[in-house]
Write an enzyme that holds these catalytic residues in place. Structure first.
Site, PDB file in Angstrom:
ATOM      1  N   GLU A  37       9.929 -13.095  10.365  1.00 50.00           N
ATOM      2  CA  GLU A  37       9.822 -12.334   8.831  1.00 50.00           C
ATOM      3  C   GLU A  37       9.421 -13.247   7.907  1.00 50.00           C
ATOM      4  OE1 GLU A  37      12.818  -9.131   6.974  1.00 50.00           O
ATOM      5  OE2 GLU A  37      13.907 -10.582   8.362  1.00 50.00           O
ATOM      6  N   TYR A 112      10.059 -11.591  16.575  1.00 51.67           N
ATOM      7  CA  TYR A 112      10.727 -10.886  15.847  1.00 51.67           C
ATOM      8  C   TYR A 112      10.892  -9.423  16.337  1.00 51.67           C
ATOM      9  CZ  TYR A 112      12.422  -8.810  11.364  1.00 51.67           C
ATOM     10  OH  TYR A 112      13.207  -7.864  10.614  1.00 51.67           O
ATOM     11  N   ASP A 156      14.425 -14.155  16.268  1.00 53.00           N
ATOM     12  CA  ASP A 156      15.370 -12.932  15.955  1.00 53.00           C
ATOM     13  C   ASP A 156      15.444 -11.898  17.034  1.00 53.00           C
ATOM     14  OD1 ASP A 156      17.037 -11.211  14.807  1.00 53.00           O
ATOM     15  OD2 ASP A 156      16.116 -11.254  12.779  1.00 53.00           O
ATOM     16  N   ASN A 158      17.656  -9.617  17.353  1.00 54.45           N
ATOM     17  CA  ASN A 158      18.376  -8.233  16.697  1.00 54.45           C
ATOM     18  C   ASN A 158      19.150  -7.529  17.815  1.00 54.45           C
ATOM     19  OD1 ASN A 158      18.042  -7.670  13.793  1.00 54.45           O
ATOM     20  ND2 ASN A 158      15.717  -7.688  14.294  1.00 54.45           N
ATOM     21  N   ASP A 259      19.177 -15.588   4.921  1.00 53.64           N
ATOM     22  CA  ASP A 259      20.546 -14.849   5.551  1.00 53.64           C
ATOM     23  C   ASP A 259      20.807 -15.378   7.074  1.00 53.64           C
ATOM     24  OD1 ASP A 259      18.346 -13.336   6.421  1.00 53.64           O
ATOM     25  OD2 ASP A 259      19.405 -11.522   5.972  1.00 53.64           O
TER      26      ASP A 259
END
Length: 268
Positions: A37, A112, A156, A158, A259
């Protein structure tokens, strides 16, 4: 060859660089750092990381086709032997969601995986990516094994795989990221006889977390109400060399530069 690999979703490379990512890069022991990202084209990425590149880091990137979204990259202390972008699916060829680089006998990939929202086109996109990515991972592991190579796909993902990977699992059972079908997809990748291992969980088998993402909303970070969604999925031989896995959680909310926190694994 010993190698230390770190992965972090930077939540926008320019903001991360302003907030403290560059000092972290100066201090890290990682040989390879996978970024997700980045939300930047190659020029913006190079500008944001200029101090690190001037200090000797090498950069390979897959820029997003949509401005301000996605983007993955690999930073390394030595130049990669080869770089490949994408998972072979036309829909995601320019999405900036996957890049892999070869370093000696190890392939390191930055992923990602799309986030989703139940009942929306975003979830449908996520499911299409998952459907295309699973056979790609099988082929990657098979190719690596045939060539006596190792591979680590980190980033990531997710998806929180188990109840230990998400603090508020009871209230998220119907939400994207913890749906039964998503968790089963991860389980299939890690099934007995499958070529991939979740080395962070291997090294931390009986703990909640260690979480790697916390919402900016409310007191999620202060209460450690997080998700473990940043993984190192590793082929068997390399997994046996994984000795240390650390989630580099910031010591305080105001010291976060994303984050997400970096997840760093040493393979010796």
């Amino acid at each position: 060859m010993p190698i230390t690999v770190s992965t972090v979703n930077v939540n926008g490379i320019r903001a991360a660089a302003r907030k403290g990512m560059l000092p972290w890069l100066e201090a890290t022991d990682a040989d390879v750092v996978c970024l997700q990202e980045t939300r930047a084209d190659d020029g913006e990425l190079t500008k944001a990381l200029a101090p690190a590149l001037d200090a000797g880091w090498h950069l390979a990137s897959a820029a997003p086709s949509v401005k301000g979204r996605n983007g993955v990259a690999v930073l390394s202390r030595t130049a990669p032997d080869a770089v490949r972008v994408g998972i072979g699916a036309d829909e995601f060829a320019e999405a900036g969601r996957y890049i892999e680089a070869d370093f000696g006998d190890v392939t390191v990939a930055s992923l990602y995986l799309p986030s989703g929202a139940v009942g929306t086109e975003r979830q449908e996109e996520k499911e299409r990516f998952m459907a295309a990515f699973a056979p790609y991972l099988t082929a990657l592991a098979s190719t690596a094994q045939a060539a006596d190579r190792d591979a680590v796909v980190c980033g990531d993902w997710n998806i929180a795989h188990t109840e230990r990977d998400i603090k508020a699992w009871k209230t998220n059972r119907k939400n994207s990221g913890f749906l039964p079908e998503e968790r089963e997809w991860i389980s299939a990748l890690l099934a007995e006889g499958a070529p991939w291992r979740d080395v962070v969980r291997d090294l931390h088998p009986d703990v909640d977390g260690p979480y790697s993402w916390w919402s900016y909303r409310g007191k999620a970070f202060d209460n450690d109400a997080g998700w473990r969604i940043d993984y190192h999925l590793v082929t068997d031989a390399l997994a046996e060399r994984a000795k240390d896995a650390v989630t580099e959680r910031a010591v305080a909310y105001d010291q976060r530069w994303s984050d997400h926190s970096p997840v760093t694994v040493s393979y010796r």
